[in-house]
Scaffold this active site. Structure first.
Site, PDB file in Angstrom:
ATOM      1  N   CYS A  77       0.849  -1.190   0.000  1.00 35.62           N
ATOM      2  CA  CYS A  77       0.000   0.000   0.000  1.00 35.62           C
ATOM      3  C   CYS A  77       0.886   1.243   0.000  1.00 35.62           C
ATOM      4  CB  CYS A  77      -0.903   0.011   1.231  1.00 35.62           C
ATOM      5  SG  CYS A  77      -1.991   1.468   1.301  1.00 35.62           S
ATOM      6  N   CYS A  81       0.258   5.143   6.788  1.00 30.92           N
ATOM      7  CA  CYS A  81      -0.427   4.980   8.077  1.00 30.92           C
ATOM      8  C   CYS A  81       0.554   4.340   9.067  1.00 30.92           C
ATOM      9  CB  CYS A  81      -1.666   4.109   7.918  1.00 30.92           C
ATOM     10  SG  CYS A  81      -2.808   4.704   6.635  1.00 30.92           S
ATOM     11  N   CYS A  84       0.202   0.549  10.246  1.00 29.93           N
ATOM     12  CA  CYS A  84      -0.231  -0.496   9.318  1.00 29.93           C
ATOM     13  C   CYS A  84       0.889  -1.409   8.835  1.00 29.93           C
ATOM     14  CB  CYS A  84      -0.929   0.132   8.122  1.00 29.93           C
ATOM     15  SG  CYS A  84      -1.668  -1.098   7.012  1.00 29.93           S
ATOM     16  N   CYS A 121     -16.014  -9.517   5.145  1.00 24.32           N
ATOM     17  CA  CYS A 121     -15.453  -8.238   4.734  1.00 24.32           C
ATOM     18  C   CYS A 121     -14.271  -8.486   3.810  1.00 24.32           C
ATOM     19  CB  CYS A 121     -15.019  -7.426   5.950  1.00 24.32           C
ATOM     20  SG  CYS A 121     -14.460  -5.756   5.533  1.00 24.32           S
TER      21      CYS A 121
END
Length: 372
Positions: A77, A81, A84, A121
């Site tokens: 990614c 963050c 993360c 999810c």
């Protein structure tokens, strides 16, 4: 044996406690920070009692929704963050993987359903949704898992209104986009996306009938005020998010927050109880970090208003960096507490519940194994 004075004090307090059981929860979007602080800082057992009373006005206290996370695209990614494991900025031992195939996702979802899971999810380590072939494949995943008779939630990063509408047409039940913390503290942990970007994505989802899942993380180094401002932001959303996850930081080696202090369980309980009182009809989800809590601590969280958990056949959530209790462990816990798994689309507080239940009524259901 308690003294007469102690007994007297107990009885003096009882009318106030009993008044809470008669108090009807009110949907508000104008909570002030002093009001929220007064709730959060009230004596712990009275706070739990009040939250439990509010919970029972809108939810069945014998039910627990069991959810399953599938990382359909792991790692690499581009965002920073600070918590993360999937950020390309940090060395966390997470190996980037390509977008999963639809059939593999359906197979995992089928096993989850057999274990009593009612919501799956699908998470992708993207900064934002792009209109390309990969998004087309995610749309097909949503259709296929929904056709199993399961609620489907996606967390794919930022998205626009047209993309939200495509997901709605595919049958998406919920979209997750956490605000993480207060607007002020957010700027200290993430620089690649603004707080306003997160609120804009929630607003785009609100233009559809897809339900909103939005919460935050505690243990990032934030103050109590930051936590309460986060709840204030969520409670201002109209209508309230149908799902409010409360995450406990999972400290990942290689990230800037690897050495953060542990969050006391009492802080977790206070956050869950406060969220329950501010947003009485929302599902409050005890999510990441639950594996750190023992059975008694989890039971207190459930008493305070948490009515959803994430479970896993692999004993981790999105990645191995975040542990999760197993299906078997959760089956034993729910059975011990006398809780039963909530069926898919069986949430009277979610506006799409009835329509989606009818849409999936022709799909044969699998007997729930969790808690059986």
């Amino acid at each position: 044996m308690p003294s007469t004075q102690v007994i007297s004090q107990i009885y003096k307090r009882m009318p106030r406690l009993h008044a809470w059981t008669r108090m009807k929860s009110v949907l508000r979007h104008d909570w002030t920070l002093p009001e929220i602080r007064a709730i959060h800082d009230s004596p712990l057992l009275e706070l739990v009692f009040r939250a439990a009373s509010v919970h029972r006005q809108s939810h069945d206290p014998t039910e627990m929704q069991v959810c399953k996370l599938i990382s359909i695209k792991t790692g690499a990614c581009p965002e920073d963050c600070a918590y993360c494991a999937q950020s390309s900025r940090y060395s966390t031992g997470i190996t980037p993987e390509r977008l999963m195939e639809r059939d593999e996702v359906v197979e995992i979802a089928n096993r989850a359903k057999a274990a009593g899971v009612s919501r799956v999810c699908l998470g992708a380590a993207w900064r934002e949704v792009k209109d390309n072939g990969q998004f087309d494949r995610v749309v097909e995943m949503v259709k296929s898992v929904t056709d199993l008779g399961l609620e489907v939630c996606c967390t794919l990063g930022m998205l626009n209104t047209a993309q939200a509408q495509r997901l709605e047409e595919a049958g998406l039940y919920a979209y997750n986009h956490n605000v993480d913390s207060s607007a002020e503290f957010y700027e200290t942990i993430i620089t690649t996306r603004g707080y306003g970007d997160r609120l804009a994505t929630i607003e785009n989802v609100r233009k559809t009938n897809v339900t909103v899942c939005s919460g935050g993380i505690i243990g990032l180094g934030e103050s109590v005020t930051d936590r309460l401002q986060m709840l204030q932001t969520l409670a201002a959303v109209r209508p309230h998010p149908e799902s409010v996850p409360i995450n406990i930081l999972s400290k990942v080696p290689g990230t800037p927050m690897a050495e953060n202090q542990d969050v006391p369980v009492w802080d977790v309980i206070r956050m869950i109880a406060t969220a329950r009182i501010l947003m009485p009809k929302s599902d409050v989800r005890l999510t990441a970090g639950r594996a750190k809590l023992n059975a008694t601590e989890q039971a207190l969280c459930f008493m305070a208003g948490a009515n959803s958990i994430f479970s896993s056949e692999t004993e981790f959530m999105l990645t191995k960096a975040v542990p999760s209790p197993s299906y078997d462990a959760d089956a034993e816990l729910l059975a011990t507490l006398g809780l039963i798994p909530r069926a898919p689309f069986d949430n009277p507080n979610a506006p799409r519940a009835e329509a989606l239940a009818q849409r999936n009524s022709a799909v044969p259901s699998t007997e729930c194994a969790v808690g059986a």
